[in-house]
Scaffold this motif. Sequence first.
Motif, short mmCIF file in Angstrom:
data_model
loop_
_atom_site.label_atom_id
_atom_site.label_comp_id
_atom_site.label_asym_id
_atom_site.label_seq_id
_atom_site.Cartn_x
_atom_site.Cartn_y
_atom_site.Cartn_z
N THR A 260 0.87 -1.33 -0.48
CA THR A 260 -0.35 -0.17 -0.13
C THR A 260 0.86 1.55 0.15
OG1 THR A 260 -1.94 -1.42 1.24
CG2 THR A 260 -1.81 1.27 1.18
N THR A 261 1.76 0.97 0.79
CA THR A 261 3.10 2.41 0.55
C THR A 261 3.51 2.87 -0.58
OG1 THR A 261 3.78 2.08 3.10
CG2 THR A 261 4.89 3.18 1.91
N TYR B 27 2.40 1.85 -3.33
CA TYR B 27 0.91 2.11 -4.65
C TYR B 27 0.87 3.61 -4.41
CZ TYR B 27 -0.21 -2.02 -6.91
OH TYR B 27 -0.24 -3.44 -7.68
N ARG B 28 1.05 3.83 -3.41
CA ARG B 28 0.82 5.72 -2.56
C ARG B 28 1.58 6.45 -3.07
NH1 ARG B 28 -0.79 4.27 2.54
NH2 ARG B 28 1.29 5.04 3.46
N ARG B 29 2.45 5.77 -2.26
CA ARG B 29 3.82 7.11 -3.31
C ARG B 29 3.93 7.57 -4.82
NH1 ARG B 29 7.87 9.80 -0.28
NH2 ARG B 29 9.55 9.92 -1.50
N GLY C 31 2.48 4.91 -7.17
CA GLY C 31 1.42 4.61 -8.45
C GLY C 31 1.50 3.75 -9.31
#
Length: 208
Positions: free
Chosen positions: A49-50, A52-54, A56
């Motif tokens: 998740t980290t 993908y969030r940072r 993408g």
Amino acid sequence: MAPEMSRPGGRTARVRAAVLAAAGDALIELGLPGLDLAGLARRAGVGKTTVYRRWGTVAAVLEDLVSDMVETSAPRADTGDLDDDLLANAGLVRSTLTDPRQGRLLTALICAAVDDAGTARALRRFYDARTAVWEPCVTDAVARGDLPADTDAAAVVRAVSAPLYHQLLTRGEQPGVADARRAALVAAAAARAGAFAAPVSAGARRTS
């Protein structure tokens, strides 16, 4: 285009360093088609998740990787002598290309840039930035009267590294100390002979 990112600190910096190192390793081992964000997260030991969030996208990770290469590159030489400055530049290029990891990473990035426009743009920014760092070696020589006033500084700097990259990428041979010395001194001699005169624009030709 990579997302805007503030300069990270603390845990954020450690996550960035881990992911970028993982991206470089994966690119060397697998090539661009083998990269995905979940795999990079596993390699880096951070949460998916980290990542993908940072970032993408894989393209954003590679652009950040190239940005990091710019940030951590060695400064230019400033010896007050054109030959010595260009010899230092050639030596730095040679040491990078022959480094067991950096040489393979640059080769992998160049290969990836053939098929990915984002990587190509990022790599172009890297080389433009590194060229700009070394241009004062040439402009200072112009100011000292060592080179013609119309010398294209960027072209001279590129002429130093071009044969070293050519040797590695087309012949598969790592450039040696003698190769680096030849590249630097040939570029310096050509510059003194006026071979790198900046091109005259069409408008300037019409008004001259």
